[in-house]
Every structure is written in structure tokens, then in C-alpha cells.
Motif scaffolding. Structure first.
Motif, PDB file in Angstrom:
ATOM      1  N   GLY A  14      -1.764   9.469  -3.462  1.00 38.11           N
ATOM      2  CA  GLY A  14      -0.953  10.673  -3.403  1.00 38.11           C
ATOM      3  C   GLY A  14      -1.480  11.621  -2.341  1.00 38.11           C
ATOM      4  O   GLY A  14      -2.684  11.840  -2.236  1.00 38.11           O
ATOM      5  N   VAL A  15      -0.577  12.162  -1.550  1.00 37.59           N
ATOM      6  CA  VAL A  15      -0.924  13.155  -0.534  1.00 37.59           C
ATOM      7  C   VAL A  15      -0.056  14.379  -0.790  1.00 37.59           C
ATOM      8  O   VAL A  15       1.153  14.351  -0.552  1.00 37.59           O
ATOM      9  CB  VAL A  15      -0.695  12.622   0.899  1.00 37.59           C
ATOM     10  N   GLN A  16      -0.666  15.434  -1.313  1.00 38.30           N
ATOM     11  CA  GLN A  16       0.098  16.634  -1.642  1.00 38.30           C
ATOM     12  C   GLN A  16       0.677  17.253  -0.382  1.00 38.30           C
ATOM     13  O   GLN A  16       0.000  17.369   0.649  1.00 38.30           O
ATOM     14  CB  GLN A  16      -0.804  17.644  -2.365  1.00 38.30           C
ATOM     15  N   GLY A  17       1.950  17.643  -0.467  1.00 38.70           N
ATOM     16  CA  GLY A  17       2.560  18.275   0.691  1.00 38.70           C
ATOM     17  C   GLY A  17       4.026  18.576   0.467  1.00 38.70           C
ATOM     18  O   GLY A  17       4.655  18.063  -0.451  1.00 38.70           O
ATOM     19  N   HIS A  70       0.878  -1.167   0.000  1.00 39.93           N
ATOM     20  CA  HIS A  70       0.000   0.000   0.000  1.00 39.93           C
ATOM     21  C   HIS A  70       0.918   1.220   0.000  1.00 39.93           C
ATOM     22  O   HIS A  70       1.572   1.513   1.007  1.00 39.93           O
ATOM     23  CB  HIS A  70      -0.890   0.014   1.233  1.00 39.93           C
ATOM     24  N   VAL A  71       0.995   1.922  -1.114  1.00 41.75           N
ATOM     25  CA  VAL A  71       1.985   2.979  -1.298  1.00 41.75           C
ATOM     26  C   VAL A  71       1.352   4.354  -1.159  1.00 41.75           C
ATOM     27  O   VAL A  71       0.321   4.643  -1.784  1.00 41.75           O
ATOM     28  CB  VAL A  71       2.662   2.846  -2.677  1.00 41.75           C
ATOM     29  N   TYR A  72       2.001   5.194  -0.353  1.00 42.19           N
ATOM     30  CA  TYR A  72       1.613   6.601  -0.200  1.00 42.19           C
ATOM     31  C   TYR A  72       2.774   7.458  -0.679  1.00 42.19           C
ATOM     32  O   TYR A  72       3.917   7.282  -0.237  1.00 42.19           O
ATOM     33  CB  TYR A  72       1.294   6.923   1.261  1.00 42.19           C
ATOM     34  N   VAL A  73       2.467   8.377  -1.584  1.00 44.46           N
ATOM     35  CA  VAL A  73       3.486   9.196  -2.223  1.00 44.46           C
ATOM     36  C   VAL A  73       3.178  10.667  -1.976  1.00 44.46           C
ATOM     37  O   VAL A  73       2.018  11.088  -2.063  1.00 44.46           O
ATOM     38  CB  VAL A  73       3.531   8.914  -3.740  1.00 44.46           C
ATOM     39  N   THR A  74       4.210  11.430  -1.669  1.00 48.43           N
ATOM     40  CA  THR A  74       4.035  12.872  -1.515  1.00 48.43           C
ATOM     41  C   THR A  74       4.779  13.617  -2.608  1.00 48.43           C
ATOM     42  O   THR A  74       5.758  13.129  -3.162  1.00 48.43           O
ATOM     43  CB  THR A  74       4.559  13.387  -0.161  1.00 48.43           C
ATOM     44  N   ALA A  75       4.312  14.804  -2.894  1.00 50.28           N
ATOM     45  CA  ALA A  75       4.989  15.749  -3.776  1.00 50.28           C
ATOM     46  C   ALA A  75       4.381  17.120  -3.535  1.00 50.28           C
ATOM     47  O   ALA A  75       3.258  17.235  -3.036  1.00 50.28           O
ATOM     48  CB  ALA A  75       4.846  15.349  -5.246  1.00 50.28           C
ATOM     49  N   ARG A  76       5.112  18.160  -3.896  1.00 52.78           N
ATOM     50  CA  ARG A  76       4.624  19.510  -3.644  1.00 52.78           C
ATOM     51  C   ARG A  76       3.579  19.956  -4.658  1.00 52.78           C
ATOM     52  O   ARG A  76       2.664  20.698  -4.321  1.00 52.78           O
ATOM     53  CB  ARG A  76       5.803  20.484  -3.634  1.00 52.78           C
ATOM     54  N   ARG A  77       3.730  19.497  -5.905  1.00 54.22           N
ATOM     55  CA  ARG A  77       2.826  19.968  -6.972  1.00 54.22           C
ATOM     56  C   ARG A  77       1.752  18.921  -7.260  1.00 54.22           C
ATOM     57  O   ARG A  77       2.055  17.787  -7.618  1.00 54.22           O
ATOM     58  CB  ARG A  77       3.629  20.280  -8.226  1.00 54.22           C
TER      59      ARG A  77
END
Length: 247
Positions: free
Chosen positions: A57-60, A33-40
Motif C-alpha cells: 500500500g502506498v498512501q496518496g 506484485h500489487v501496489y494499491v493506493t488510497a487516501r486514508r
């Protein structure tokens, strides 16, 4: 395809492209179960579509503690645990010593050092024995390159964290290691080469294996360090650099 990470919860920062996205895809393919962050948000949405397998995806921004709290609140709500953290978010900007200013220092150390520290710290309440932390370092943390003193220092700090945190977390059964890529075919590096004719050839001349690294080369190393296959590996820096650091 093996399923080494079946039902494991994996958090990857800076996962919208390059090494982070390549690793996210591999973890997801192996059952995580993959959670990925990025600013944009736009890039994050594109990355999630490419990763597939239910990745979220969790923006942050990892330099903002409130964003990290939001990330782990989401993971905790969904699964109540974190099994693997790949603290990957970082920046690289060659700057000569005489051109360094406070803004350059803050930009590099806020992302490469501060963001990495709190990415790990805020994951700990959700981690138990058997948990794994992989930090993204760089061969530049050990080798000297022109105009990269600031970047190299930030990556040397990452190497130091792996040693210290191995001792800090050993009683909790949480392992910490570093993957340190050399010159790897990422969008960031490709942009640099495109703007500097001849630079790619010069870099490759310094690599004993005679080529740039591929994203899969680094992903293979990250997944090894995150898996039970490396259960007796701790506080280690794994260079994925074609022999640059060793030769």
C-alpha cells in the motif's frame, strides 16, 4: 487458480475497498506484485491485510501529482516497470443541476478525470510493449439518470480517453480499455440504499438480469481486459451491468 499475472507489476488506485480491493486481491492471487493506493492510511492498511500475497500500500491522493510521483517512484525503485494500471479511483455523488456549485464540480472532475489522466500519464515511463491500462468507467457514461449529469459527464470523459489513448499508445504496444460497471454491491452503493428505502428494488427492476452486480463480476472483467486473453481488444468499453446499457 491460474497464474496469468505471475511476476507482473500491477498498480491499482482507490484500492482500499469495493471494486479496487476486489481486483487487487484477484491480481495478487494470480501472481502479480500489487501496489494499491488510497487516501486514508487506516483503510489502506486494512485492505492490504485482506489482499495479502505481499501486496503493498502506498498512501496518496490521485488528485495530487506529487502523490502519484511518490507512488511510481516506489514502484520503479522496487521493480523498474509497470505492466498493468487499473485507474479505479473515483467518486459518485448525485446532485441536481440547480444544486451544482464549483466545489461539487471540482470534487468530481478532480478525482474522476484529472486523477485518472495523471495516474496513466505518470505510469507511462515505466511501461513497455505489452503493457495494459484499464480505466474504470460507468454505465452512467452512456445512460441518463436523474441528478447525475456531473457524474455521467465525468465517466463519458473516461470512455473518450480510452479511444484517444488507444491511438496515442498503439505504436508503443500499450492497450487501453474501459470497464463500465452498472449498479454493483459496493459499500458506497449499500450506504445509498440504506438511506433511501425502496431504492434498491427500483434499481433492480431496471436491470435485465434482475440483480445487482457482485464485486467478482467486475473483477472478472478487469482481469480479462488486463490479461493476454484480450490481446486483440483495444479502445473497448466492457459493460458489466446485467444488460442495462444494451437493452
Amino acid at each position: 487458480m491460474t497464474k496469468r499475472f505471475e511476476d507482473k507489476v500491477v498498480v491499482i488506485t482507490g484500492g482500499s475497498d469495493g471494486i479496487g480491493r476486489a481486483c487487487a486481491r484477484r491480481f495478487a492471487e494470480e501472481g502479480a506484485h500489487v501496489y494499491v493506493t488510497a487516501r486514508r492510511q487506516e483503510m489502506l492498511d486494512q485492505a492490504i491485510g485482506q489482499i495479502g500475497h505481499g501486496a503493498i500500500g502506498v498512501q496518496g491522493d490521485v488528485t495530487k501529482l506529487a502523490d502519484l510521483t511518490k507512488l511510481y517512484d516506489r514502484v520503479g525503485h522496487d521493480h523498474g516497470k509497470v505492466d498493468v494500471v487499473f485507474a479505479n479511483a473515483g467518486t459518485h455523488q448525485p446532485i441536481p443541476l440547480e444544486a451544482l456549485d464549483e466545489a461539487a464540480f471540482d470534487a468530481t472532475f478532480d478525482l474522476n478525470v484529472k486523477g485518472l489522466i495523471f495516474t496513466v500519464q505518470k505510469a507511462l515511463p515505466l511501461m513497455t510493449a505489452g503493457g495494459v491500462i484499464v480505466l474504470n468507467g460507468s454505465v452512467a457514461g452512456s445512460k441518463t439518470y436523474p441528478d447525475q449529469s456531473l457524474y455521467s459527464a465525468s465517466k463519458a470523459a473516461v470512455r473518450s480517453f480510452a479511444r484517444s489513448w488507444t491511438l496515442d499508445l498503439k505504436d508503443r504496444g500499450i492497450r487501453v480499455n474501459v470497464v463500465s460497471p452498472g449498479a454493483t454491491e459496493t459499500p458506497l452503493l449499500r450506504g445509498f440504499f440504506d438511506a433511501a428505502p425502496g431504492a434498491e428494488e427500483e434499481v433492480i427492476k431496471g436491470v435485465p438480469l434482475g440483480r445487482l452486480g457482485h464485486l467478482e463480476d467486475v473483477a472478472n472483467a478487469v482481469l480479462f481486459l488486463a490479461s493476454s486473453e484480450s490481446s486483440f481488444v483495444a479502445g473497448h468499453e466492457l459493460f458489466v451491468d446485467g444488460g442495462v446499457a444494451a437493452v
